[in-house]
Design an enzyme around this catalytic site. Structure first.
Site, mmCIF file in Angstrom:
data_model
loop_
_atom_site.group_PDB
_atom_site.id
_atom_site.type_symbol
_atom_site.label_atom_id
_atom_site.label_comp_id
_atom_site.label_asym_id
_atom_site.label_seq_id
_atom_site.Cartn_x
_atom_site.Cartn_y
_atom_site.Cartn_z
ATOM 1 N N ARG A 232 0.861 -1.187 0.000
ATOM 2 C CA ARG A 232 0.000 0.000 0.000
ATOM 3 C C ARG A 232 0.891 1.228 0.000
ATOM 4 O O ARG A 232 1.970 1.230 0.610
ATOM 5 C CB ARG A 232 -0.856 0.028 1.274
ATOM 6 C CG ARG A 232 -1.988 -0.959 1.276
ATOM 7 C CD ARG A 232 -3.144 -0.467 0.400
ATOM 8 N NE ARG A 232 -4.272 -1.366 0.432
ATOM 9 C CZ ARG A 232 -4.479 -2.356 -0.442
ATOM 10 N NH1 ARG A 232 -3.646 -2.570 -1.433
ATOM 11 N NH2 ARG A 232 -5.544 -3.122 -0.354
ATOM 12 N N GLU A 261 -3.602 7.747 -4.107
ATOM 13 C CA GLU A 261 -3.954 7.313 -5.466
ATOM 14 C C GLU A 261 -5.231 7.988 -5.944
ATOM 15 O O GLU A 261 -6.131 8.189 -5.133
ATOM 16 C CB GLU A 261 -4.151 5.786 -5.492
ATOM 17 C CG GLU A 261 -2.849 5.066 -5.235
ATOM 18 C CD GLU A 261 -3.003 3.562 -5.036
ATOM 19 O OE1 GLU A 261 -4.085 3.020 -5.313
ATOM 20 O OE2 GLU A 261 -2.035 2.951 -4.592
ATOM 21 N N HIS A 279 -1.375 0.745 -9.757
ATOM 22 C CA HIS A 279 -2.014 -0.218 -8.843
ATOM 23 C C HIS A 279 -2.671 -1.372 -9.622
ATOM 24 O O HIS A 279 -3.896 -1.535 -9.598
ATOM 25 C CB HIS A 279 -3.049 0.484 -7.946
ATOM 26 C CG HIS A 279 -3.405 -0.298 -6.720
ATOM 27 N ND1 HIS A 279 -3.762 0.268 -5.531
ATOM 28 C CD2 HIS A 279 -3.462 -1.635 -6.501
ATOM 29 C CE1 HIS A 279 -4.031 -0.668 -4.632
ATOM 30 N NE2 HIS A 279 -3.860 -1.852 -5.213
#
Ligand code: 8YV
Length: 313
Positions: A232, A261, A279
């Site tokens: 993460r 993000e 991602h």
């Protein structure tokens, strides 16, 4: 009896969206200009929340849904769900482990190779016609390097197995030492970072692992070291990472995740020793379909009163 009310708080693949819509009375959060309107109109009857890595169920949402029985995440990471509150209130939580392990571990190796062998630059070198004007500069060997892994769970172990295929030495840092004598355990993250060439973040995001990659760890990894983040964004103190890369205190970084993000620090865009992905760890057709089936299976099991397939809470 009518269909069960389910709230979808994140966009998912069309297959999952359609299946949820077929089986349940589905509310998509983005169809309501105001979240308060959704909660006033339907909050009292919603029995399940479906989210993902970027949207889950925080304490405010859980409080607003008195009939909530289950939160199902279309992800293995559940850092967007208030797990303590779910436990207290007896709300079940499921995620999608195992089915995505291969893809995420594959991507870690892909980031390492792309970075070390400078694959993106090489591709641009050919496309630009520069090859005709001379050979490309030499790159860095991967096979035989020492890989440090933070978190030796499902994904960390899968990364280790792959790296073994490249004759790498494997060392790791985690809460507990594993029964695996092949891999060297470091009880200190600084020690791990000082003793590896490539540091891979593969642990869950929790209060303890938030900003686990800080200035000290980055400096321990050093100007020849490489950071790979498939966990993460919040595992990394991003401004510290950016300044270390700009100042040459860190050798390079391969990132699939970011603190905020889809915003990525623009200072990184001009750096050749950085690989930036949007991602996509679990982002293959096969895995996203398997994740969808697992999520649907968990919801079905719950509402039929059967054991959950992948219970977390
Ligand atoms: C997804 C993830 O990107 O599993 C996780 O924890 O981060 C991912 O697989 C995402 O939840 C898919 O929408």
């Amino acid at each position: 009896m009518g269909l069960i009310d389910v709230l979808l708080v994140a966009k998912v693949i069309p297959y999952l969206d359609q299946e949820l819509n077929k089986r349940y009375n589905l509310f998509r959060i983005w169809d309501f200009p105001q979240k308060s309107q959704l909660l006033t109109q339907h909050g009292a009857s919603i029995r399940a929340v479906v989210g993902n890595a970027s949207a889950g169920a925080d304490s405010n949402l859980i409080e607003a849904l008195p009939k909530l029985e289950i939160v199902s995440s279309y992800s293995v990471g559940v850092d967007m769900i208030d797990l303590n509150m779910c436990k207290e209130k007896g709300i079940r939580v499921t995620n999608t482990p195992d089915v995505l392990t291969d893809d995420v571990a594959d991507l870690a190796i892909c980031l390492i190779l792309t970075l070390l062998r400078r694959i993106l630059e090489c591709d641009r070198f050919v496309r630009s016609g520069n090859w005709k004007r001379g050979d490309y500069k030499l790159t860095t060997k991967f096979s035989g390097k020492t890989i440090g892994i933070i978190g030796m769970g499902r994904i960390g172990t899968a990364v280790a197995k792959r790296a073994e295929g490249f004759n790498c030495s494997i060392c790791y840092y985690s809460r507990t030492q594993k029964q695996e004598p092949k891999y060297k355990y470091y009880p200190s993250l600084i020690e791990l970072a000082s003793n590896c060439d490539i540091l891979v973040v593969a642990c869950p995001l929790t209060e303890e692992t938030h900003h686990i990659i800080n200035r000290e760890v980055i400096n321990a990894l050093g100007p020849k070291g490489v950071l790979i983040n498939i966990g993460r964004g919040k595992h990394v103190d991003e401004p510290e990472l950016v300044s270390a890369l700009l100042e040459g205190r860190l050798g390079g970084a391969g990132l699939d995740v970011y603190e905020n993000e889809p915003h990525v620090p623009e200072e990184l865009f001009g750096l050749e020793n950085v690989v930036l992905l949007p991602h996509i760890g679990s982002g293959t057709v096969e895995t996203r379909a398997a994740m969808a089936d697992l999520l649907l299976g968990n919801l079905e099991a719950h509402f039929l009163g059967k054991p959950l397939l992948t219970p977390l809470v």
